[in-house]
Design an enzyme around this catalytic site. Structure first.
Site, short mmCIF file in Angstrom:
data_model
loop_
_atom_site.label_atom_id
_atom_site.label_comp_id
_atom_site.label_asym_id
_atom_site.label_seq_id
_atom_site.Cartn_x
_atom_site.Cartn_y
_atom_site.Cartn_z
CB SER A 73 -0.90 0.00 1.23
OG SER A 73 -1.52 1.26 1.35
CB THR B 227 -7.56 -0.59 0.54
OG1 THR B 227 -7.51 -0.85 -0.86
CG2 THR B 227 -6.50 -1.41 1.25
CE LYS C 194 -11.84 0.63 -1.30
NZ LYS C 194 -11.70 1.36 -2.57
CG ASN D 151 -12.47 5.64 0.65
OD1 ASN D 151 -13.25 6.38 1.26
ND2 ASN D 151 -11.60 6.10 -0.23
N GLY E 52 -18.02 -2.03 -16.04
CA GLY E 52 -18.02 -2.75 -14.77
C GLY E 52 -19.18 -2.30 -13.90
N GLY F 24 -18.02 -3.25 -7.01
CA GLY F 24 -17.80 -2.24 -5.97
C GLY F 24 -17.07 -1.01 -6.47
CB ALA F 25 -14.06 -0.56 -8.57
CG ASN G 126 -20.88 -5.72 -15.36
OD1 ASN G 126 -19.65 -5.64 -15.35
ND2 ASN G 126 -21.55 -6.48 -14.52
CE LYS H 52 -22.77 -9.35 -10.69
NZ LYS H 52 -21.32 -9.53 -10.49
P1 ATR Z 1 -14.40 -4.55 -7.54
O1 ATR Z 1 -14.58 -4.28 -6.08
O2 ATR Z 1 -12.99 -4.49 -8.03
O3 ATR Z 1 -15.34 -3.73 -8.38
P2 ATR Z 1 -16.18 -6.77 -7.92
O4 ATR Z 1 -17.22 -6.10 -7.07
O5 ATR Z 1 -15.93 -8.24 -7.76
O6 ATR Z 1 -14.76 -6.09 -7.72
O7 ATR Z 1 -16.54 -6.45 -9.45
C1 ATR Z 1 -15.72 -6.86 -10.50
C2 ATR Z 1 -16.24 -6.26 -11.81
O8 ATR Z 1 -15.34 -6.59 -12.87
C3 ATR Z 1 -17.59 -6.78 -12.25
O9 ATR Z 1 -18.25 -5.78 -12.99
C4 ATR Z 1 -17.21 -7.96 -13.14
O10 ATR Z 1 -18.18 -8.33 -14.08
P3 ATR Z 1 -19.43 -9.30 -13.64
O11 ATR Z 1 -20.36 -8.43 -12.86
O12 ATR Z 1 -19.99 -9.77 -14.92
O13 ATR Z 1 -18.81 -10.40 -12.82
C5 ATR Z 1 -16.02 -7.37 -13.86
N1 ATR Z 1 -15.06 -8.36 -14.37
C6 ATR Z 1 -14.22 -9.15 -13.66
N2 ATR Z 1 -13.43 -9.89 -14.48
C7 ATR Z 1 -13.77 -9.54 -15.75
C8 ATR Z 1 -13.32 -9.94 -17.05
N3 ATR Z 1 -12.34 -10.83 -17.20
N4 ATR Z 1 -13.90 -9.35 -18.12
C9 ATR Z 1 -14.87 -8.45 -17.98
N5 ATR Z 1 -15.35 -8.01 -16.78
C10 ATR Z 1 -14.81 -8.56 -15.69
#
Ligand code: ATR
Length: 278
Positions: A15, A62, A66, A87, A128, A131-132, A152, A157
Protein backbone atom coordinates in the site's frame (compact mmCIF):
# COMPACT_ATOMS: atom_id res chain seq x y z
CA UNK A 1 0.99 10.45 21.73
CA UNK A 2 0.65 11.49 18.07
CA UNK A 3 -2.79 11.13 16.48
CA UNK A 4 -2.98 7.60 15.09
CA UNK A 5 -4.22 6.77 11.58
CA UNK A 6 -4.00 3.55 9.57
CA UNK A 7 -4.97 1.81 6.37
CA UNK A 8 -6.63 -1.62 6.65
CA UNK A 9 -6.33 -4.15 3.86
CA UNK A 10 -5.35 -7.71 2.95
CA UNK A 11 -2.81 -7.77 1.41
CA UNK A 12 -1.46 -4.43 2.57
CA UNK A 13 2.34 -4.63 2.31
CA UNK A 14 2.49 -2.71 -0.98
CA UNK A 15 0.00 0.00 0.00
CA UNK A 16 1.19 3.50 -0.87
CA UNK A 17 -1.19 5.10 1.65
CA UNK A 18 1.26 5.33 4.61
CA UNK A 19 3.77 7.11 2.40
CA UNK A 20 1.17 9.44 0.88
CA UNK A 21 -0.31 10.48 4.25
CA UNK A 22 3.11 10.89 5.84
CA UNK A 23 4.04 13.26 3.00
CA UNK A 24 0.74 15.14 3.41
CA UNK A 25 1.38 15.49 7.16
CA UNK A 26 4.89 16.80 6.62
CA UNK A 27 3.76 19.24 3.97
CA UNK A 28 0.93 20.66 6.13
CA UNK A 29 2.85 20.48 9.46
CA UNK A 30 0.36 18.07 11.01
CA UNK A 31 1.61 15.84 13.80
CA UNK A 32 0.31 12.33 13.20
CA UNK A 33 1.36 8.75 12.67
CA UNK A 34 -0.03 6.60 9.84
CA UNK A 35 0.57 2.85 9.62
CA UNK A 36 -0.59 -0.12 7.54
CA UNK A 37 -2.60 -2.86 9.26
CA UNK A 38 -3.04 -6.33 7.80
CA UNK A 39 -6.49 -7.42 9.01
CA UNK A 40 -7.52 -11.10 8.82
CA UNK A 41 -9.73 -11.63 5.78
CA UNK A 42 -12.61 -12.84 7.92
CA UNK A 43 -12.29 -10.40 10.82
CA UNK A 44 -11.97 -6.76 9.84
CA UNK A 45 -14.25 -5.81 12.71
CA UNK A 46 -11.94 -7.11 15.46
CA UNK A 47 -8.91 -5.35 13.98
CA UNK A 48 -10.76 -2.08 13.57
CA UNK A 49 -12.21 -2.26 17.13
CA UNK A 50 -8.73 -2.78 18.61
CA UNK A 51 -7.32 0.10 16.57
CA UNK A 52 -9.99 2.59 17.65
CA UNK A 53 -9.97 1.34 21.27
CA UNK A 54 -6.23 1.96 21.43
CA UNK A 55 -6.59 5.60 20.40
CA UNK A 56 -6.89 5.43 16.61
CA UNK A 57 -8.76 8.47 15.28
CA UNK A 58 -9.09 7.76 11.57
CA UNK A 59 -8.53 5.04 8.99
CA UNK A 60 -8.59 4.23 5.33
CA UNK A 61 -9.99 0.93 4.19
CA UNK A 62 -9.00 -0.90 1.04
CA UNK A 63 -9.62 -4.26 -0.65
CA UNK A 64 -11.34 -6.47 0.54
CA UNK A 65 -12.84 -4.56 3.49
CA UNK A 66 -14.83 -1.66 2.04
CA UNK A 67 -18.11 -3.47 2.63
CA UNK A 68 -17.09 -4.57 6.15
CA UNK A 69 -16.26 -0.93 6.89
CA UNK A 70 -19.74 0.08 5.72
CA UNK A 71 -21.24 -2.31 8.25
CA UNK A 72 -18.73 -1.29 10.95
CA UNK A 73 -19.48 2.44 10.79
CA UNK A 74 -22.11 3.82 13.20
CA UNK A 75 -23.00 6.67 10.83
CA UNK A 76 -22.61 6.95 7.07
CA UNK A 77 -22.34 9.83 4.64
CA UNK A 78 -25.12 9.68 2.02
CA UNK A 79 -22.51 9.14 -0.72
CA UNK A 80 -20.99 6.18 1.15
CA UNK A 81 -24.44 4.67 1.62
CA UNK A 82 -25.21 4.95 -2.09
CA UNK A 83 -21.72 3.75 -3.06
CA UNK A 84 -22.32 0.71 -0.85
CA UNK A 85 -18.74 0.99 0.39
CA UNK A 86 -16.63 2.91 2.90
CA UNK A 87 -12.99 3.79 2.30
CA UNK A 88 -12.58 6.34 5.12
CA UNK A 89 -13.42 6.04 8.82
CA UNK A 90 -13.31 8.78 11.42
CA UNK A 91 -13.82 8.61 15.17
CA UNK A 92 -16.24 11.27 16.45
CA UNK A 93 -16.13 13.16 19.77
CA UNK A 94 -18.41 10.64 21.48
CA UNK A 95 -16.54 7.65 20.14
CA UNK A 96 -18.97 6.97 17.29
CA UNK A 97 -17.42 5.90 13.99
CA UNK A 98 -18.32 7.87 10.87
CA UNK A 99 -17.94 6.20 7.46
CA UNK A 100 -17.39 8.06 4.19
CA UNK A 101 -16.33 7.24 0.64
CA UNK A 102 -13.80 9.55 -1.04
CA UNK A 103 -13.00 7.32 -4.05
CA UNK A 104 -15.39 8.99 -6.47
CA UNK A 105 -14.46 12.56 -5.59
CA UNK A 106 -10.83 11.44 -5.88
CA UNK A 107 -11.50 10.29 -9.44
CA UNK A 108 -13.29 13.51 -10.39
CA UNK A 109 -10.43 15.60 -8.90
CA UNK A 110 -7.84 13.61 -10.82
CA UNK A 111 -9.76 13.97 -14.09
CA UNK A 112 -10.42 17.68 -13.77
CA UNK A 113 -7.42 19.02 -11.83
CA UNK A 114 -4.54 16.72 -12.76
CA UNK A 115 -5.51 15.58 -16.24
CA UNK A 116 -7.20 18.85 -17.26
CA UNK A 117 -10.27 17.00 -18.56
CA UNK A 118 -13.49 18.99 -18.25
CA UNK A 119 -16.45 16.71 -17.48
CA UNK A 120 -18.99 19.33 -18.51
CA UNK A 121 -21.55 17.91 -21.01
CA UNK A 122 -19.45 14.80 -21.64
CA UNK A 123 -20.66 11.36 -22.73
CA UNK A 124 -19.21 8.89 -20.25
CA UNK A 125 -19.00 5.10 -20.38
CA UNK A 126 -18.32 3.15 -17.19
CA UNK A 127 -17.14 -0.44 -17.66
CA UNK A 128 -18.02 -2.75 -14.77
CA UNK A 129 -20.77 -2.88 -12.16
CA UNK A 130 -18.95 -4.13 -9.06
CA UNK A 131 -17.80 -2.24 -5.97
CA UNK A 132 -15.26 -0.06 -7.78
CA UNK A 133 -17.81 1.09 -10.37
CA UNK A 134 -20.48 1.76 -7.77
CA UNK A 135 -18.08 3.95 -5.77
CA UNK A 136 -17.54 6.48 -8.56
CA UNK A 137 -21.04 6.91 -10.01
CA UNK A 138 -22.48 9.61 -7.72
CA UNK A 139 -19.57 12.08 -8.00
CA UNK A 140 -19.58 11.59 -11.80
CA UNK A 141 -23.30 12.35 -11.95
CA UNK A 142 -22.67 15.50 -9.91
CA UNK A 143 -19.81 16.71 -12.12
CA UNK A 144 -21.83 18.16 -15.00
CA UNK A 145 -21.67 15.22 -17.43
CA UNK A 146 -24.41 14.82 -20.05
CA UNK A 147 -24.76 11.02 -20.16
CA UNK A 148 -23.56 7.96 -18.30
CA UNK A 149 -23.80 4.42 -19.58
CA UNK A 150 -22.82 1.50 -17.37
CA UNK A 151 -21.76 -1.57 -19.36
CA UNK A 152 -21.01 -4.91 -17.75
CA UNK A 153 -20.37 -8.54 -18.62
CA UNK A 154 -23.47 -9.30 -16.53
CA UNK A 155 -25.80 -6.51 -17.72
CA UNK A 156 -28.39 -7.15 -14.98
CA UNK A 157 -25.89 -5.82 -12.42
CA UNK A 158 -25.42 -2.65 -14.43
CA UNK A 159 -29.20 -2.22 -14.61
CA UNK A 160 -29.41 -2.58 -10.83
CA UNK A 161 -26.93 0.28 -10.44
CA UNK A 162 -28.99 2.45 -12.77
CA UNK A 163 -31.93 1.86 -10.44
CA UNK A 164 -29.89 2.71 -7.31
CA UNK A 165 -28.65 6.02 -8.73
CA UNK A 166 -31.87 6.99 -10.48
CA UNK A 167 -33.12 8.33 -7.14
CA UNK A 168 -30.63 11.19 -7.31
CA UNK A 169 -32.82 12.74 -10.04
CA UNK A 170 -29.90 14.51 -11.66
CA UNK A 171 -31.66 14.67 -15.01
CA UNK A 172 -28.65 12.97 -16.59
CA UNK A 173 -29.35 10.17 -19.04
CA UNK A 174 -28.33 7.01 -17.18
CA UNK A 175 -28.41 3.74 -19.13
CA UNK A 176 -26.91 0.26 -19.01
CA UNK A 177 -26.07 -2.63 -21.30
CA UNK A 178 -23.74 -5.47 -22.17
CA UNK A 179 -20.61 -5.25 -24.34
CA UNK A 180 -22.57 -5.88 -27.55
CA UNK A 181 -24.81 -2.89 -26.82
CA UNK A 182 -21.76 -0.62 -27.29
CA UNK A 183 -21.55 -1.32 -31.04
CA UNK A 184 -21.59 1.96 -33.06
CA UNK A 185 -21.40 4.13 -29.92
CA UNK A 186 -18.76 6.81 -29.12
CA UNK A 187 -17.69 8.33 -25.81
CA UNK A 188 -15.66 11.31 -24.56
CA UNK A 189 -14.55 9.37 -21.51
CA UNK A 190 -14.33 5.62 -20.84
CA UNK A 191 -13.57 4.47 -17.31
CA UNK A 192 -12.52 0.89 -16.72
CA UNK A 193 -13.87 -0.20 -13.35
CA UNK A 194 -13.85 -3.92 -14.09
CA UNK A 195 -11.28 -6.06 -12.32
CA UNK A 196 -10.31 -7.60 -15.67
CA UNK A 197 -6.87 -5.90 -15.64
CA UNK A 198 -6.02 -7.91 -12.53
CA UNK A 199 -6.04 -11.08 -14.60
CA UNK A 200 -4.47 -9.40 -17.64
CA UNK A 201 -7.81 -9.52 -19.49
CA UNK A 202 -9.76 -6.96 -21.45
CA UNK A 203 -13.54 -6.87 -21.96
CA UNK A 204 -14.42 -7.55 -25.63
CA UNK A 205 -15.06 -3.92 -26.59
CA UNK A 206 -16.00 -2.96 -30.16
CA UNK A 207 -13.72 -0.72 -32.24
CA UNK A 208 -14.59 2.94 -32.62
CA UNK A 209 -15.71 3.68 -29.04
CA UNK A 210 -13.03 6.36 -28.62
CA UNK A 211 -12.44 9.52 -30.65
CA UNK A 212 -9.26 11.56 -31.05
CA UNK A 213 -10.50 13.77 -28.19
CA UNK A 214 -11.38 10.96 -25.78
CA UNK A 215 -9.81 10.07 -22.47
CA UNK A 216 -9.50 6.44 -21.34
CA UNK A 217 -9.04 5.94 -17.60
CA UNK A 218 -8.27 2.68 -15.78
CA UNK A 219 -9.09 2.75 -12.06
CA UNK A 220 -6.27 0.23 -11.61
CA UNK A 221 -2.69 1.34 -11.44
CA UNK A 222 0.48 -0.62 -12.05
CA UNK A 223 4.01 -0.02 -13.24
CA UNK A 224 3.11 -1.32 -16.67
CA UNK A 225 0.18 0.00 -18.74
CA UNK A 226 -2.87 -2.23 -18.23
CA UNK A 227 -4.45 -4.17 -21.16
CA UNK A 228 -7.25 -1.55 -21.19
CA UNK A 229 -4.73 1.29 -21.49
CA UNK A 230 -2.89 -0.46 -24.32
CA UNK A 231 -6.20 -1.06 -26.11
CA UNK A 232 -7.19 2.61 -25.71
CA UNK A 233 -3.87 3.82 -27.12
CA UNK A 234 -4.20 1.50 -30.06
CA UNK A 235 -7.77 2.78 -30.60
CA UNK A 236 -6.44 6.35 -30.88
CA UNK A 237 -7.50 7.88 -27.54
CA UNK A 238 -6.14 11.40 -27.00
CA UNK A 239 -5.25 10.64 -23.38
CA UNK A 240 -4.79 7.44 -21.39
CA UNK A 241 -4.40 7.34 -17.60
CA UNK A 242 -4.21 4.87 -14.74
CA UNK A 243 -5.64 5.27 -11.23
CA UNK A 244 -2.55 6.56 -9.43
CA UNK A 245 -3.86 10.13 -9.45
CA UNK A 246 -7.19 8.94 -8.04
CA UNK A 247 -5.34 7.13 -5.24
CA UNK A 248 -3.58 10.36 -4.24
CA UNK A 249 -6.73 12.48 -4.57
CA UNK A 250 -8.95 10.13 -2.52
CA UNK A 251 -6.23 10.20 0.15
CA UNK A 252 -6.22 14.01 0.10
CA UNK A 253 -10.01 14.05 0.59
CA UNK A 254 -9.69 11.69 3.57
CA UNK A 255 -6.86 13.82 5.00
CA UNK A 256 -9.06 16.92 4.66
CA UNK A 257 -11.93 15.17 6.44
CA UNK A 258 -9.65 14.21 9.35
CA UNK A 259 -7.50 17.33 9.67
CA UNK A 260 -9.51 20.13 7.98
CA UNK A 261 -6.36 20.97 6.02
CA UNK A 262 -6.13 20.36 2.28
CA UNK A 263 -2.73 19.02 1.22
CA UNK A 264 -1.21 19.79 -2.16
CA UNK A 265 -1.44 16.65 -4.25
CA UNK A 266 0.75 17.54 -7.24
CA UNK A 267 4.18 17.14 -5.55
CA UNK A 268 3.13 13.80 -4.05
CA UNK A 269 1.76 12.52 -7.35
CA UNK A 270 4.89 13.58 -9.22
CA UNK A 271 7.05 11.87 -6.63
CA UNK A 272 5.08 8.61 -6.89
CA UNK A 273 5.29 8.75 -10.68
CA UNK A 274 9.06 9.19 -10.52
CA UNK A 275 9.28 6.17 -8.20
CA UNK A 276 7.17 4.14 -10.67
CA UNK A 277 9.63 4.92 -13.44
CA UNK A 278 12.69 4.11 -11.33
P1 ATR B 1 -14.40 -4.55 -7.54
O1 ATR B 1 -14.58 -4.28 -6.08
O2 ATR B 1 -12.99 -4.49 -8.03
O3 ATR B 1 -15.34 -3.73 -8.38
P2 ATR B 1 -16.18 -6.77 -7.92
O4 ATR B 1 -17.22 -6.10 -7.07
O5 ATR B 1 -15.93 -8.24 -7.76
O6 ATR B 1 -14.76 -6.09 -7.72
O7 ATR B 1 -16.54 -6.45 -9.45
C1 ATR B 1 -15.72 -6.86 -10.50
C2 ATR B 1 -16.24 -6.26 -11.81
O8 ATR B 1 -15.34 -6.59 -12.87
C3 ATR B 1 -17.59 -6.78 -12.25
O9 ATR B 1 -18.25 -5.78 -12.99
C4 ATR B 1 -17.21 -7.96 -13.14
O10 ATR B 1 -18.18 -8.33 -14.08
P3 ATR B 1 -19.43 -9.30 -13.64
O11 ATR B 1 -20.36 -8.43 -12.86
O12 ATR B 1 -19.99 -9.77 -14.92
O13 ATR B 1 -18.81 -10.40 -12.82
C5 ATR B 1 -16.02 -7.37 -13.86
N1 ATR B 1 -15.06 -8.36 -14.37
C6 ATR B 1 -14.22 -9.15 -13.66
N2 ATR B 1 -13.43 -9.89 -14.48
C7 ATR B 1 -13.77 -9.54 -15.75
C8 ATR B 1 -13.32 -9.94 -17.05
N3 ATR B 1 -12.34 -10.83 -17.20
N4 ATR B 1 -13.90 -9.35 -18.12
C9 ATR B 1 -14.87 -8.45 -17.98
N5 ATR B 1 -15.35 -8.01 -16.78
C10 ATR B 1 -14.81 -8.56 -15.69
Amino acid sequence: MLDQYAVFGNPIAHSQSPQIHTWFAKQTHQRLQYTAILAPEDDFEASARIFFAKGGVGANVTVPFKLDALVFADKLSPRARRAGAVNTLQKGKNGEIYGDNTDGVGLVSDLTNNLGFSLMDKKVLLLGAGGAARGVIEPLLNAGIAQLKIANRTPEKAQQLVQVFHVLETGITLTSGNWASLEDEQYDLIINATSSSLSGDLPPLPDGLLTQKSLAYDLMYSKQPTPFMLWAKQQGAAQVADGLGMLVEQAAEAFFLWRQVRPETQPVLQHLKSLEKA
